[in-house]
Design a protein around this motif. Structure first.
Motif, short mmCIF file in Angstrom:
data_model
loop_
_atom_site.label_atom_id
_atom_site.label_comp_id
_atom_site.label_asym_id
_atom_site.label_seq_id
_atom_site.Cartn_x
_atom_site.Cartn_y
_atom_site.Cartn_z
N ARG A 78 0.62 -1.16 0.21
CA ARG A 78 0.01 0.08 0.09
C ARG A 78 0.80 1.38 -0.03
NH1 ARG A 78 -1.61 4.14 3.12
NH2 ARG A 78 -4.06 4.76 3.11
N GLU A 79 2.06 1.16 0.95
CA GLU A 79 2.78 2.32 0.91
C GLU A 79 3.69 2.47 -0.41
OE1 GLU A 79 2.09 4.53 3.25
OE2 GLU A 79 0.72 3.14 4.19
N MET A 80 4.04 1.53 -1.11
CA MET A 80 4.70 1.49 -2.19
C MET A 80 3.93 2.27 -3.24
SD MET A 80 7.73 0.90 -3.50
CE MET A 80 8.78 -0.18 -4.38
N MET A 82 1.33 4.56 -2.72
CA MET A 82 1.32 5.81 -2.15
C MET A 82 2.82 6.62 -3.02
SD MET A 82 -0.11 8.09 -0.49
CE MET A 82 -1.28 8.00 0.90
N LEU A 83 3.89 5.91 -2.61
CA LEU A 83 5.06 6.44 -2.99
C LEU A 83 5.33 6.82 -4.73
CD1 LEU A 83 8.24 7.27 -2.06
CD2 LEU A 83 8.87 4.74 -2.64
N THR A 85 2.88 6.86 -6.88
CA THR A 85 2.13 7.94 -7.38
C THR A 85 2.69 9.20 -7.38
OG1 THR A 85 0.89 7.71 -5.48
CG2 THR A 85 0.05 6.51 -7.29
N ALA A 86 3.71 9.54 -6.62
CA ALA A 86 4.22 10.86 -6.58
C ALA A 86 4.79 11.15 -7.90
CB ALA A 86 5.35 11.09 -5.57
N THR A 110 -5.45 13.61 -10.68
CA THR A 110 -4.59 12.30 -10.29
C THR A 110 -5.47 11.24 -10.70
OG1 THR A 110 -5.82 12.41 -8.11
CG2 THR A 110 -3.85 13.47 -7.90
N ALA A 156 -11.56 0.65 -1.65
CA ALA A 156 -11.08 0.74 -0.05
C ALA A 156 -10.76 2.34 0.15
CB ALA A 156 -10.34 -0.19 0.55
N ARG A 157 -10.95 3.06 -0.92
CA ARG A 157 -10.29 4.54 -1.11
C ARG A 157 -8.70 4.56 -0.63
NH1 ARG A 157 -13.69 8.06 3.10
NH2 ARG A 157 -13.23 6.40 4.34
N ASP A 158 -8.00 3.64 -0.99
CA ASP A 158 -6.59 3.81 -0.97
C ASP A 158 -6.17 4.15 -2.46
OD1 ASP A 158 -6.12 3.40 1.72
OD2 ASP A 158 -6.46 1.25 1.63
N VAL A 159 -4.70 4.68 -2.43
CA VAL A 159 -4.19 4.96 -3.66
C VAL A 159 -3.63 3.41 -4.01
CG1 VAL A 159 -2.37 6.13 -4.92
CG2 VAL A 159 -3.55 7.23 -3.21
#
Lengths: 424, 424
Positions: A78-80, A82-83, A85-86, A110, A156-159
């Motif tokens: 999940r954090e990968m 988020m990272l 997509t910058a 986005t 689930a509203r996560d990126v």
């Protein structure tokens, strides 16, 4: 009403829409971003509305992955996402700045803002829905909508990210939902070639390909378009135009096969040296054995590509060969050692030094003898064929890795692919 | 029920919540990010729930701004915000990866996902609401919520930034809304000092300051906390703890003044050399003149700080002096040349080589003579005072830029700020 209708008395023709996708090499620095902005402005002046999809600049995604691995040996998926997509966030905003400087209204979105809704598989999410209301509103207001490729928002509203090549899929999905007249994929090559021009200098750009041909070329080493995006385009009937963001010249159209047109037998020769071959020898030929082998590999997430099994010989035993990505070879061998014991096979061998050479062409469906000619060409070059697999419009041969380039050149020549409309 | 209750038979004390904010220097590279993750895990072990706010790594924001100016001479504000918010996206995801590696559940949230709703002033948005439901849910589930500082989503659903220092504001706002017992601001200095330790080596960390003192220190050159975040903390009664992310030692608490405690007269000496002085001479002393001057400056978005106007002399004319940021000086002078003619003033002068030295202390309210002593100290050092302005808990003097360091050292010594609880 479309924008740019000069007089209110004349009914205004409905403006048509183009989706233009620019890959990382097309937006690698400030100068390339400005060149892309110039091209978008030209496209608008010619009368089309434009929705743009952009990848991250150059090697940004690789840089961010490197950073993640400095922080963590196994970054949380999940954090990968988020990272990573910058990366597109940077390219979409810079491209909009350049457009606005050129007096072209533009708004960046986005993946989430563009309504790209995906499942929750971080790192390889699938699009489940496109809620493109904000994009439609922007286009209706006269804006160029600039959308971040490769990314979405999960249920689930996560990126999320769509995996490598995901920007092509974003572009095709938006083109389908918005009813675009075409999806233009701008890249650093001029189109789809009859063979890799680094190996065959006389290779030629194909002006037109069917979805099926493009699928087989993508699947066998033609890396211009991501396989998923071609499938998506075929399923939704989106015409795709692969072309250069350096020359801006027309490239290759990928679209519905036109049955009224004479087909060239062969469209191109592709090759791929990224796989390794595994053979499991003297497998007892009884029901369920193949299932045992390939279930074990699937459970370990090994991606099996070609599979060849001959009919069994007199002894009721057969050899099963298959290919896997080279980086999966150690894992696949560990699995197969266990399986070999389980199914009482006689042996296990592997060869990482192989390559696959494929002929692709919708015309071969109605032209028998293509396979025979292919094998004759390879034989006349002294090239040994290790595995063969075919589909209706493709023949693939596994050969020694050192023979790949020779095979590609010989086949390109033998099937006269350097001539427009050439036939053997 | 809080997590970590060892036995279900003993009622579990409600777990308290800390907001921890880490600035760019605290997350400058992978090693610093891992150190921050270690500290968060320690905090959790000691029993607090934790919500984290992070800035962009090191100089990322400056790098992105540089990139924008390569693409565009005047980047569009909405797109600039889209661009800059990539920075915190990188730091929040990397920090979560490090936490998860340490077996600490963690989830990252963009400003938008964290419910930081702002007005539509791109580049300097104000928070209008905090809808922290996702943060509350994450904390209730046992996660450390890691929130991107400096950013929000506007009422028009666009991404916004809160301006420089905005991450402090994000942290304080979340602390207020979540009812945190404190907001810890981790930075590269050990706390708030009695004076800049680079100028006064014997300067001492203040263990405690009132909001008002901190406001005056921030406003006059103490750059540890952004002014807005202190105002927000005061308005919502959030105790703020400024401390080091390098030593992890306790620093300075900024909170409600405790009337029962004996106050030191003076808390600290601040200085600021970032401004220039403008004097408009022999201004006719009639109603509306000051309004004309400062309206003209406000219309040109010049940020005026100190303003000094003396009573008029016998001739019914007066001099008006004020300070502006040095970078605004050319613009301010252009405005003032027009205004000078309009109001028939005799002349205009300016001086960029000034500095301001301020004494701040809630104790001076009840101790007359502080101003006199300050002027005496400066006089005994041969320092000429060019402007004076005072508030209930602050005295500021504008002096020559070359005299600033000497003034700071002399005042620190004269008011015995190196001694704990020292008084003049």
């Amino acid at each position: 009403m479309g924008r740019g209708c000069a007089t209110p008395l004349v009914p205004c023709a409905s403006v048509s829409l183009l989706v233009q996708k620019f890959g990382g090499t097309s937006v690698v620095d400030a100068d390339r971003i400005k060149a892309v902005a110039d091209h978008i402005v030209r496209t608008r002046r010619e009368g089309d509305d434009v929705v743009v999809v952009v990848s991250a600049m150059g090697r940004t995604t690789d840089e961010l992955e490197r950073l993640a691995h400095e922080v963590s040996p196994a970054p949380a998926p999940r954090e990968m996402d988020m990272l990573l997509t910058a990366g597109e966030r940077i390219s979409i905003s810079l491209l909009c700045m350049a457009l606005i400087d050129r007096s072209q209204r533009a708004v960046s979105f986005t993946g989430s803002q563009a309504g790209i809704v995906t499942d929750t598989s971080h790192g390889k999410a699938k699009i489940v829905e496109v809620r493109a209301d904000r994009i439609r509103d922007a286009v209706a207001a006269g804006d160029v909508a600039v959308v971040a490729g490769f990314q979405g928002v999960s249920t689930a509203r996560d990126v999320t990210t769509l995996g490598r090549g995901g920007s092509d899929t974003t572009a095709v999905a938006l083109a389908a939902v918005l009813g675009a007249r075409a999806c233009e994929i701008y890249t650093d090559v001029a189109g789809v070639y009859t063979a890799d021009p680094r190996i065959v200098p006389e290779a030629r750009i194909l002006p037109r390909l069917s979805y099926e041909e493009m699928l087989d070329m993508s699947a066998t080493g033609g890396r211009v378009l991501a396989l998923r995006s071609v499938e998506f385009a075929r399923n939704h009937g989106v015409p795709v135009h692969v072309r250069s963001s350096f020359t801006w010249q027309p490239g290759t159209w990928v679209e519905e096969e036109d049955p009224s047109m004479e087909q060239a037998i062969i469209s191109g020769v592709t090759h791929d040296s990224s796989e390794a071959k595994i053979t499991i020898q003297q497998v007892p030929d009884r029901p369920g054995v193949a299932a045992t082998i390939f279930r074990a590999l699937a459970d370990e997430l090994v991606n099996v590509d070609m599979i060849v099994q001959n009919v069994s010989n007199v002894s009721q035993h057969t050899d099963v060969s298959f290919t896997v990505p080279k980086e999966d070879l150690p894992r696949a061998l560990r699995v197969m050692e266990k399986v070999q014991a389980e199914i009482a096979a006689a042996g296990l061998s592997h060869d990482p030094a192989i390559g696959r050479v494929s002929l692709v062409g919708a015309g071969m469906k109605s032209h028998p003898g293509v396979a025979a000619q292919m094998f004759e060409v390879l034989a006349s070059e002294g090239i040994n064929i290790e595995m063969i697999s075919t589909s209706a419009i493709r023949i693939s041969c596994v050969v020694s890795e050192t023979d790949v380039e020779k095979a590609v050149r010989a086949l390109h020549r033998a099937f006269q692919l350097e001539d427009v409309g050439g036939e053997a």
